[in-house]
Design a protein around this motif. Structure first.
Motif, mmCIF file in Angstrom:
data_model
loop_
_atom_site.group_PDB
_atom_site.id
_atom_site.type_symbol
_atom_site.label_atom_id
_atom_site.label_comp_id
_atom_site.label_asym_id
_atom_site.label_seq_id
_atom_site.Cartn_x
_atom_site.Cartn_y
_atom_site.Cartn_z
ATOM 1 N N THR A 39 0.752 -1.133 0.008
ATOM 2 C CA THR A 39 -0.101 0.038 -0.031
ATOM 3 C C THR A 39 0.846 1.251 0.092
ATOM 4 O OG1 THR A 39 -1.494 -1.153 1.311
ATOM 5 C CG2 THR A 39 -1.927 1.173 1.068
ATOM 6 N N CYS A 40 0.482 2.287 -0.783
ATOM 7 C CA CYS A 40 1.306 3.382 -1.060
ATOM 8 C C CYS A 40 1.322 4.203 0.094
ATOM 9 C CB CYS A 40 1.059 4.024 -2.438
ATOM 10 S SG CYS A 40 1.655 6.060 -2.398
ATOM 11 N N PRO A 41 2.416 4.677 0.907
ATOM 12 C CA PRO A 41 2.406 5.287 2.044
ATOM 13 C C PRO A 41 1.951 7.037 1.966
ATOM 14 C CG PRO A 41 4.603 5.069 1.419
ATOM 15 C CD PRO A 41 3.778 4.233 0.464
ATOM 16 N N HIS A 42 2.102 7.173 0.463
ATOM 17 C CA HIS A 42 1.741 8.811 0.107
ATOM 18 C C HIS A 42 0.224 8.770 -0.244
ATOM 19 C CE1 HIS A 42 6.085 8.963 0.038
ATOM 20 N NE2 HIS A 42 6.084 8.010 -0.888
ATOM 21 N N CYS A 43 -0.401 7.704 -0.997
ATOM 22 C CA CYS A 43 -1.868 7.985 -1.034
ATOM 23 C C CYS A 43 -2.635 7.009 -0.723
ATOM 24 C CB CYS A 43 -1.865 8.474 -2.634
ATOM 25 S SG CYS A 43 -1.711 6.813 -3.588
ATOM 26 N N GLY A 44 -1.957 6.022 0.029
ATOM 27 C CA GLY A 44 -2.857 4.662 0.231
ATOM 28 C C GLY A 44 -3.583 3.781 -0.679
ATOM 29 N N LYS A 78 6.064 0.799 -7.066
ATOM 30 C CA LYS A 78 5.825 1.967 -7.905
ATOM 31 C C LYS A 78 4.293 2.029 -7.692
ATOM 32 C CE LYS A 78 6.692 5.043 -11.249
ATOM 33 N NZ LYS A 78 7.525 5.269 -12.517
ATOM 34 N N CYS A 79 3.912 3.216 -7.144
ATOM 35 C CA CYS A 79 2.353 3.399 -7.071
ATOM 36 C C CYS A 79 2.114 4.270 -8.506
ATOM 37 C CB CYS A 79 2.227 4.660 -6.083
ATOM 38 S SG CYS A 79 0.667 5.161 -5.809
ATOM 39 N N HIS A 80 0.790 3.630 -9.077
ATOM 40 C CA HIS A 80 0.316 3.978 -10.372
ATOM 41 C C HIS A 80 -0.223 5.350 -10.249
ATOM 42 C CE1 HIS A 80 1.915 0.865 -12.645
ATOM 43 N NE2 HIS A 80 1.336 -0.126 -11.809
ATOM 44 N N LYS A 81 -0.887 5.637 -9.019
ATOM 45 C CA LYS A 81 -1.638 6.897 -8.709
ATOM 46 C C LYS A 81 -0.851 8.111 -8.706
ATOM 47 C CE LYS A 81 -5.516 8.720 -6.287
ATOM 48 N NZ LYS A 81 -6.125 9.117 -5.082
ATOM 49 N N CYS A 82 0.048 8.018 -7.831
ATOM 50 C CA CYS A 82 0.918 9.136 -7.621
ATOM 51 C C CYS A 82 2.416 9.212 -7.937
ATOM 52 C CB CYS A 82 0.790 9.584 -5.916
ATOM 53 S SG CYS A 82 1.773 8.584 -5.007
ATOM 54 N N LYS A 83 2.682 7.975 -8.809
ATOM 55 C CA LYS A 83 3.821 7.796 -9.402
ATOM 56 C C LYS A 83 5.113 7.552 -8.429
ATOM 57 C CE LYS A 83 1.627 8.112 -13.222
ATOM 58 N NZ LYS A 83 1.040 6.879 -13.830
HETATM 59 ZN ZN LIG Z 1 0.478 6.671 -4.280
#
Ligand SMILES: [Zn+2]
Length: 406
Positions: A39-44, A78-83
């Motif tokens: 889980t992306c720590p930046h955007c969840g 790698k997060c696809h939403k916030c890159k």
């Molecule tokens: Zn993210």
């Protein structure tokens, strides 16, 4: 169905990929997190895209006395939403360390009963690694406690008597534990440590108990504007006792120069080995000591009066419960003692506010006595003055480790 190694390993989120036991050496267990996403720590947002594999070797608790190394893939996603690119969270290990949290706790516990070097050797670690484990524990402990601290005592202790090696110990008077040990009693060193606590902590301090040293008082006034300063009653008592003891020595000296031989022998007999009986609390004397005191009082009315005043002084601190009474009693005592305890009287006059301040909160860092003894013991277990930082960590952990260990 889990592989048995996984059960022994007891890291629920991890799966074991490989297990290798090196002949006469260590065990290497290759592990990876059991889920394919993070889980992306930046955007969840969860992501399955692995950006990079990061294989690392991590020290873990030994199995059957064999060192264990976890060969571990700490994946970067790698997060696809916030890159953004991020490393996955692993709760059994701190970022940028090469050992598990549970190993660190175990090592710290071992060090408390031994010393850094032998623990490092026993566990196949370097001294630096063991020290960094200690430091991490200490910083966590200190962060937790400082925000709660309201009443402190500053005191100095000599670990080796007569060698001038003084340390300053800062005690939390509510928990009765040392919260800082400073490498000297120099004001500059203590100031630096206190400033390191931060303004917020310092401003929350409500009371500071100090010994009768002006420099301490100035420092507290400078750094802890909201603190009441109280003088530790043990230090006042100590001075009264010292003055009584000087008189005992003076009386002995006077007896030595007596012309009359039988009178001289009689007086010296009474005064010899009388220090303990005079200085110790009268209630605590055994029969033999009481007899000794009796004979001292017979040959020296002056010592008799001073002894009586000393007991009276202690009684004021012991039994007076109201602040107003304490002032009256202390003033009475000072009138009566003027010609017997001139030195102590001077001190009491200079520190009157701080001394009666004691009766407000009945604060004393007398607890330092016990701490002092424990520190000496710790020192004997393997820390010299040459490595103060080890000694400090080790000492603080001794009081705080069990309480705050997760
Ligand atoms: Zn993210």
């Amino acid at each position: 169905m889990k592989f048995p190694v996984e059960q022994i390993l007891n890291l629920p989120d991890m799966k074991v990929l490989d297990f290798q036991e090196i002949e006469g050496g260590e065990i290497i267990i290759t592990i990876e997190k059991d889920v394919k996403y993070s889980t992306c720590p930046h955007c969840g947002k969860p992501t399955y895209s692995i950006h990079q594999s990061h294989w690392r070797m991590i020290h873990d608790l030994p199995w059957n006395k064999k060192p264990v190394l976890l060969r571990m893939n700490r994946r970067q996603f790698k997060c696809h939403k916030c890159k953004k690119v991020f490393s996955e969270q692993l709760d059994f290990i701190d970022k940028s360390t090469c050992y598990t949290k549970r190993l660190a706790l175990d090592i710290v516990e071992q060090v408390l009963n031994s010393n850094v070097h032998s623990v490092a050797k026993r566990n196949g670690l370097s001294d630096d690694e063991v020290e960094s484990m200690l430091k991490k524990q200490v910083s966590q402990i200190l962060n937790i406690n400082l925000s709660q601290v309201r009443r402190i005592g500053i005191d100095e202790i000599a670990l080796v008597k007569g060698q001038g090696n003084y340390l300053a110990v800062i005690v939390d008077l509510d928990t009765r534990k040392p919260i800082e040990i400073v490498c000297s009693r120099r004001i500059e060193d203590i100031r630096e440590v206190l400033i390191g606590w931060g303004v917020e902590v310092l401003e929350r301090i409500e009371e500071v108990s100090i010994d009768l040293w002006k420099a301490y008082k100035n420092l507290v006034e400078e750094l802890m504007p909201n603190a009441n300063i109280t003088a530790d009653r043990f230090h006042v008592m100590k001075q009264v006792n010292e003055e009584l003891d000087s008189m005992r020595k003076a009386e002995k000296k006077a007896a030595m120069s007596l012309e009359d031989k039988s009178e001289k022998a009689h007086k010296l007999e009474a005064l010899s080995k009388s220090k303990y009986s005079l200085l110790k609390n009268q209630d605590d004397l055994n029969e033999k000591q009481k007899d000794k005191l009796e004979s001292v009082l017979k040959v020296s009315p002056k010592l008799g009066k001073m002894h009586e005043l000393k007991e009276k002084f202690r009684d004021i601190f012991q039994t007076t419960t109201s602040w107003g009474d304490s002032i009256t009693k202390l003033l009475d005592w000072m009138c009566e003692s003027e010609s017997y305890f001139p030195k102590s009287l001077g001190t009491i006059v200079r520190w009157f506010g701080e001394i009666v301040g004691y009766f407000d909160g009945r604060t004393t860092s007398g607890v330092v006595e016990g701490i002092n003894n424990k520190l000496k013991l710790i020192k004997r277990l393997g820390y010299g003055f040459r490595n103060f930082s080890n000694f400090r960590l080790r000492s603080l952990l001794n009081w705080h480790f069990n309480v705050n260990a997760p």
